[in-house]
Design an enzyme around this catalytic site. Structure first.
Site, PDB file in Angstrom:
ATOM      1  N   HIS A 113      -6.668 -19.802  12.545  1.00  0.00           N
ATOM      2  CA  HIS A 113      -7.978 -20.305  12.143  1.00  0.00           C
ATOM      3  C   HIS A 113      -8.696 -19.312  11.244  1.00  0.00           C
ATOM      4  CE1 HIS A 113     -11.998 -21.955  12.133  1.00  0.00           C
ATOM      5  NE2 HIS A 113     -12.425 -20.735  12.448  1.00  0.00           N
ATOM      6  N   ASP A 119       0.857  -1.185   0.000  1.00  0.00           N
ATOM      7  CA  ASP A 119       0.000   0.000   0.000  1.00  0.00           C
ATOM      8  C   ASP A 119       0.892   1.234   0.000  1.00  0.00           C
ATOM      9  OD1 ASP A 119      -2.162   1.637   0.084  1.00  0.00           O
ATOM     10  OD2 ASP A 119      -2.803   1.093   2.099  1.00  0.00           O
ATOM     11  N   CYS A 155      -8.338 -25.989  15.135  1.00  0.00           N
ATOM     12  CA  CYS A 155      -9.479 -26.901  15.044  1.00  0.00           C
ATOM     13  C   CYS A 155      -9.119 -28.329  15.409  1.00  0.00           C
ATOM     14  CB  CYS A 155     -10.095 -26.814  13.643  1.00  0.00           C
ATOM     15  SG  CYS A 155     -10.978 -25.253  13.391  1.00  0.00           S
ATOM     16  N   ASP A 176      -8.013  -7.178   0.937  1.00  0.00           N
ATOM     17  CA  ASP A 176      -7.138  -7.278   2.106  1.00  0.00           C
ATOM     18  C   ASP A 176      -7.897  -6.727   3.296  1.00  0.00           C
ATOM     19  OD1 ASP A 176      -5.756  -4.556   3.323  1.00  0.00           O
ATOM     20  OD2 ASP A 176      -6.564  -4.269   1.313  1.00  0.00           O
ATOM     21  N   CYS A 182     -12.171 -28.047   9.287  1.00  0.00           N
ATOM     22  CA  CYS A 182     -11.085 -27.090   9.077  1.00  0.00           C
ATOM     23  C   CYS A 182      -9.744 -27.748   9.387  1.00  0.00           C
ATOM     24  CB  CYS A 182     -11.290 -25.863   9.968  1.00  0.00           C
ATOM     25  SG  CYS A 182      -9.973 -24.634   9.831  1.00  0.00           S
ATOM     26  N   GLY A 202      -1.392   6.058   1.476  1.00  0.00           N
ATOM     27  CA  GLY A 202      -2.546   6.936   1.346  1.00  0.00           C
ATOM     28  C   GLY A 202      -3.527   6.806   2.494  1.00  0.00           C
ATOM     29  N   GLY A 228     -11.028   4.149  -0.293  1.00  0.00           N
ATOM     30  CA  GLY A 228     -11.820   5.111   0.465  1.00  0.00           C
ATOM     31  C   GLY A 228     -13.087   4.560   1.055  1.00  0.00           C
ATOM     32  N   CYS A 243      -6.885 -26.299  10.172  1.00  0.00           N
ATOM     33  CA  CYS A 243      -5.948 -25.459  10.925  1.00  0.00           C
ATOM     34  C   CYS A 243      -5.647 -26.081  12.291  1.00  0.00           C
ATOM     35  CB  CYS A 243      -6.517 -24.048  11.084  1.00  0.00           C
ATOM     36  SG  CYS A 243      -7.675 -23.851  12.457  1.00  0.00           S
TER      37      CYS A 243
END
Length: 392
Positions: free
Chosen positions: A353, A107, A328, A285, A323, A110, A235, A325
Site C-alpha cells: 500500500h 548507491d 485496500c 529514494d 487505491c 558512501g 548528506g 493495491c
C-alpha cells in the site's frame, strides 16, 4: 549564478543515460522530464523503492511493478558482502538476479561510510570497514566502488562520497566536501579506464556540504565542471530539521545544470517529496514506505494511520477506497488484526500500500506539473495531511 541548459556543454552521447526535459528545463522550481536508460524510460519526478540487497523488503518483484515503480535502487556495500558482486555478475547482473527488467541505480556505499563510523577508518585513499556479515576487512575506495557497480550492472552508478555527520564543525564539512569532489573525479577517471567491462552505465556525482550553503554551492560548481550524467544532493535526512534540509536544496539546485537529472538521496516523507519537487528535484529514494509498512503505519491522503491504534479494530473502511493495491481491498479492521496477530501478511500488504501511495503521489505530481497547477496540488495534499510540516 544559475547555470543555463546544455548550451554550456556538449551533448550527452558519452553518457549511457540521458535526461529529456519536457518543460524547457527550468533551472529551479518543479520540473517534468524523462530519464532514458538502457533498460527503459523513467518519467520524472520519480520515486525509487529501495532494494538494498536485491529485494524490496516483503515485496515480490511482480507485485513491485504493480505499485507503479519505474526504477529500483540497490546498494554496493551490502551486495558486495552478500552474495558478492562476482556472484551477481555470474548470475546475469543485478537486473536478472532479482528479476527486475526496468532501470536500476546502485548507491556507492558512501552512506555506510557515515552510518558505520564506529567500525570504520577513513583517509584520502578510501574507507576501511569490518564486515558486519563475517568480520572480514573491507577496503572501499572510489575505484573499488566503481568496479563493484560495474559488476552489478545497474544503469546508474553513484560516485563514492564522504558523508559528514550533522551537525559538524564547518572545517569538517569543508574537508569532507572537498574529499568527495576528489573521490568523484577518481570514480570518473576509473570508469573511463582502458579495459573496463562493457557495461552501459552512467555515473552520477553527489553534492556535499552539510548545511553550509556556500559549501553546497562550491561542491555543485566543482562537480558540474567534471560533466557527470546526473547530480545527487547527498548528506541530508540524517537528523536535521526539515527546514534546514530545504534550505540546503535551495542552495544547491540553482547551481546544477538544468539539462541533467537531480536526485535527492534518502528522502523522505510524502511532504518532503512535494517540497523537494517544488525546489527542482527529479528523483528520490527512501526506505520509509516499506519500513513504516512493516511497522503498521499506512500513508494516506488524510495523513498517516497507525493501525495498532485500538480505534481501527472494528473499522470497516478501506485504507483508501480509490487505491488499487491489495491492502485496500480489505478493511482497516482486518489489517489491524493482522498486525495484532503477528501475521506476516500484514507487513506485506502495508508495504504494498505505501509503495503504491508513493507512486500514485508521484504520478499526481507529474500530472500537476504538466497542467500548470502544481502549487494547488501541493496545497491540497498538505491540507489533507494536516501540513505544513513533515508527516510523522
Amino acid at each position: 549564478m544559475p547555470l543555463r541548459p546544455s548550451a554550456l556543454r556538449p551533448g550527452l552521447s558519452h553518457h549511457a543515460v540521458r535526461y529529456e526535459p519536457l518543460d524547457g528545463a527550468p533551472p529551479t522550481g518543479p520540473r517534468r522530464g524523462r530519464l532514458h536508460t538502457p533498460h527503459g524510460t523513467v518519467e520524472l519526478p520519480a520515486f525509487m523503492p529501495v532494494g538494498t540487497l536485491g529485494a524490496v523488503k516483503a515485496v515480490e518483484v511482480d507485485r513491485l511493478r504493480e505499485t507503479g515503480a519505474q526504477m529500483v535502487l540497490g546498494n554496493t556495500y551490502h551486495l558486495a558482502q552478500r552474495p558478492g558482486e562476482a556472484v551477481v555478475a555470474k548470475l546475469g547482473g543485478l537486473h536478472r538476479f532479482m528479476g527486475w527488467e526496468g532501470p536500476m541505480l546502485t548507491d556507492s556505499g558512501g552512506f555506510q561510510v557515515f552510518s558505520l563510523a564506529d567500525r570504520m577508518t577513513i583517509d584520502e585513499r578510501g574507507a576501511r570497514f569490518q564486515s558486519a556479515v563475517n568480520g572480514d576487512p573491507i577496503d572501499l575506495t572510489p575505484e573499488r566502488s566503481v568496479e563493484i557497480q560495474e559488476a552489478l550492472g545497474a544503469d546508474v552508478a553513484m560516485v563514492l562520497d564522504h558523508v559528514p555527520p550533522l551537525p559538524s564543525p564547518r572545517g569538517v564539512v569543508a574537508e569532507t566536501m572537498l574529499r568527495s569532489v576528489r573521490w568523484a573525479e577518481r570514480c570518473q577517471r576509473h570508469a573511463a579506464r582502458d579495459g573496463r567491462p562493457a557495461v552501459e552505465q552512467s555515473l552520477f556525482a553527489i553534492v556535499q556540504g552539510g548545511l553550509e550553503e556556500d559549501l553546497r554551492q562550491e561542491s555543485a560548481e566543482r562537480l558540474v565542471e567534471l560533466d557527470f550524467a546526473g547530480y545527487a544532493v547527498g548528506g541530508l535526512s540524517v537528523g536535521e530539521a526539515s527546514e534546514a534540509m530545504y534550505r540546503a536544496i535551495d542552495a544547491t539546485c540553482p547551481h546544477l545544470p538544468a539539462d541533467r537529472p537531480r536526485y535527492l538521496m534518502g528522502v523522505g516523507t510524502p511532504d518532503d517529496l512535494l517540497e523537494a519537487v517544488a525546489r527542482g528535484i527529479d528523483m528520490f529514494d527512501c526506505v520509509m514506505p516499506t519500513r513504516n509498512g512493516r511497522n503498521a503505519l499506512a500513508f494516506t491522503d488524510e495523513g498517516p494511520l497507525r493501525l495498532r491504534n485500538r480505534r481501527f479494530v472494528e473499522d470497516e473502511r478501506p485504507l483508501d477506497a480509490a487505491c488499487p493495491c491489495p491492502a485496500c481491498r480489505r478493511s482497516r479492521g482486518y489489517l489491524a488484526h493482522l498486525f495484532r496477530a503477528k501475521e506476516m501478511l500484514g507487513p506485506i500488504l502495508l508495504s504494498l500500500h505505501n509503495l503504491t501511495y508513493y507512486q500514485t503521489l508521484m504520478a499526481g505530481i507529474r500530472s500537476a506539473i504538466e497542467r500548470g497547477w502544481f502549487d494547488d496540488f501541493k496545497r491540497e495534499k498538505q491540507a489533507g495531511w494536516g501540513q505544513p510540516g513533515r508527516q510523522e
